[in-house]
Design an enzyme around this catalytic site. Structure first.
Site, PDB file in Angstrom:
ATOM      1  N   PHE A   2     -50.305   3.100  37.458  1.00 28.79           N
ATOM      2  CA  PHE A   2     -49.113   3.215  38.291  1.00 28.79           C
ATOM      3  C   PHE A   2     -49.501   3.819  39.644  1.00 28.79           C
ATOM      4  CE2 PHE A   2     -48.001   3.377  33.867  1.00 28.79           C
ATOM      5  CZ  PHE A   2     -46.858   2.598  33.763  1.00 28.79           C
ATOM      6  N   SER A  41     -45.341  -1.854  29.917  1.00 36.45           N
ATOM      7  CA  SER A  41     -45.328  -0.407  30.162  1.00 36.45           C
ATOM      8  C   SER A  41     -44.410  -0.088  31.335  1.00 36.45           C
ATOM      9  CB  SER A  41     -46.737   0.102  30.467  1.00 36.45           C
ATOM     10  OG  SER A  41     -47.584  -0.045  29.354  1.00 36.45           O
ATOM     11  N   CYS A  48     -45.769   7.113  30.521  1.00 36.53           N
ATOM     12  CA  CYS A  48     -45.954   5.687  30.256  1.00 36.53           C
ATOM     13  C   CYS A  48     -45.405   5.358  28.875  1.00 36.53           C
ATOM     14  CB  CYS A  48     -47.442   5.340  30.333  1.00 36.53           C
ATOM     15  SG  CYS A  48     -47.794   3.602  29.999  1.00 36.53           S
ATOM     16  N   THR A  50     -43.646   2.185  26.172  1.00 33.64           N
ATOM     17  CA  THR A  50     -43.687   0.756  25.863  1.00 33.64           C
ATOM     18  C   THR A  50     -42.288   0.225  25.589  1.00 33.64           C
ATOM     19  OG1 THR A  50     -45.895   0.981  24.902  1.00 33.64           O
ATOM     20  CG2 THR A  50     -44.646  -0.980  24.309  1.00 33.64           C
ATOM     21  N   ALA A  68     -42.814   9.182  20.525  1.00 33.11           N
ATOM     22  CA  ALA A  68     -43.325   9.956  19.398  1.00 33.11           C
ATOM     23  C   ALA A  68     -43.137  11.442  19.671  1.00 33.11           C
ATOM     24  CB  ALA A  68     -44.803   9.634  19.164  1.00 33.11           C
ATOM     25  N   HIS A 106     -49.871   9.479  32.077  1.00 31.57           N
ATOM     26  CA  HIS A 106     -50.193  10.267  30.903  1.00 31.57           C
ATOM     27  C   HIS A 106     -49.968  11.730  31.294  1.00 31.57           C
ATOM     28  CE1 HIS A 106     -53.129   6.847  29.625  1.00 31.57           C
ATOM     29  NE2 HIS A 106     -51.863   6.525  29.467  1.00 31.57           N
ATOM     30  N   THR A 157     -47.624  15.068  47.818  1.00 36.92           N
ATOM     31  CA  THR A 157     -48.714  15.812  48.436  1.00 36.92           C
ATOM     32  C   THR A 157     -48.485  17.304  48.248  1.00 36.92           C
ATOM     33  OG1 THR A 157     -49.012  14.096  50.111  1.00 36.92           O
ATOM     34  CG2 THR A 157     -49.954  16.251  50.581  1.00 36.92           C
TER      35      THR A 157
END
Length: 236
Positions: A2, A41, A48, A50, A68, A106, A157
């Site tokens: 991404f 995704s 991220c 699904t 999860a 992630h 930034t």
């Protein structure tokens, strides 16, 4: 992969929980669904996830994702409620311009907003990272002024870093404030943090070089940098 450039704000329309995690349905998502497929995704607040089901023809459009317990523990998504807005970004296509930074979606950890101050039309935000643990070491080595960080999936930034207080700051211009959820979060709210993965690769390469597992060129470069620093301090 991404970019950290948020495409759209979706709305949590339902949450179904069980012992293994939960299913989120994100409504008002039509603008990012025209090319959607099961298994795609989508980054939701920087995580991220699904796509397990979607309907782009329904009013407003919606999609579902499964989270999860690990994801719920590492992100702010377990705190989301029906009606909350979330940042959405599709995985980067090979044909698009790259305007943010490399974001894996992630999430490394969460942080807490500890201060927010207007600066003209801009907004300055200060965040505090959690105390490091053996399982989750400090991320401060990867945060540098003018470096990158993804907050709730938004590439921003860094304007300041204070290692002893475990804090870092960013500034949101007016345009950014209008396009993401971060500007609406109050002090003490939780946000998702992903540090720049380039810093992780550099650190691993340096560790490998110093322990004899890296290339001789990298080791020589590191040794020269250390010698230069010590020389400037008058130690050698």
């Amino acid at each position: 992969m991404f970019t950290g450039l948020i495409e759209h704000l979706g709305t949590v329309s339902s949450i179904e929980r069980d012992s293994g995690g939960c299913t989120l349905t994100i409504a008002d998502s039509a603008p990012i669904l025209p090319d959607c497929h099961i298994g795609d995704s989508i980054a939701v607040n920087g995580a991220c996830l699904t796509v397990t089901e979607f309907d782009k023809e329904a009013q407003g459009g919606w999609f579902r994702v499964w989270l999860a317990n690990e994801t719920l523990q590492r992100t702010d998504l377990g705190e989301r409620k029906v009606g909350d807005q979330v940042n959405l970004e599709r995985a980067m296509g090979a044909h698009v311009r790259f305007g943010g930074h490399f974001v894996q979606a992630h999430v490394d950890t969460t942080a807490v907003i500890v201060d927010r101050k207007p600066d003209g039309e801009s907004l300055r935000l200060l965040f505090q990272l959690p105390e490091p643990t053996a399982e989750r070491p400090s991320l401060l080595p990867y945060l540098i002024p003018k470096g990158y960080v993804a907050i709730d999936g938004t590439s921003l930034t860094i304007t300041s870093v204070h290692d002893t207080e475990r804090t870092f700051g960013v500034m949101l211009i007016k345009h950014t404030q209008e396009k993401i959820t971060l500007s609406r979060k109050p002090v003490r709210a939780t946000v998702n943090i992903e540090v720049d993965m380039v810093g992780k690769f550099v650190e691993k390469s340096v560790h490998a070089a110093l322990s004899g597992g890296g290339g001789e060129g990298v080791r020589a470069l590191v040794e020269k940098v250390v010698e230069d620093v010590l020389a400037k301090k008058g130690i050698v």
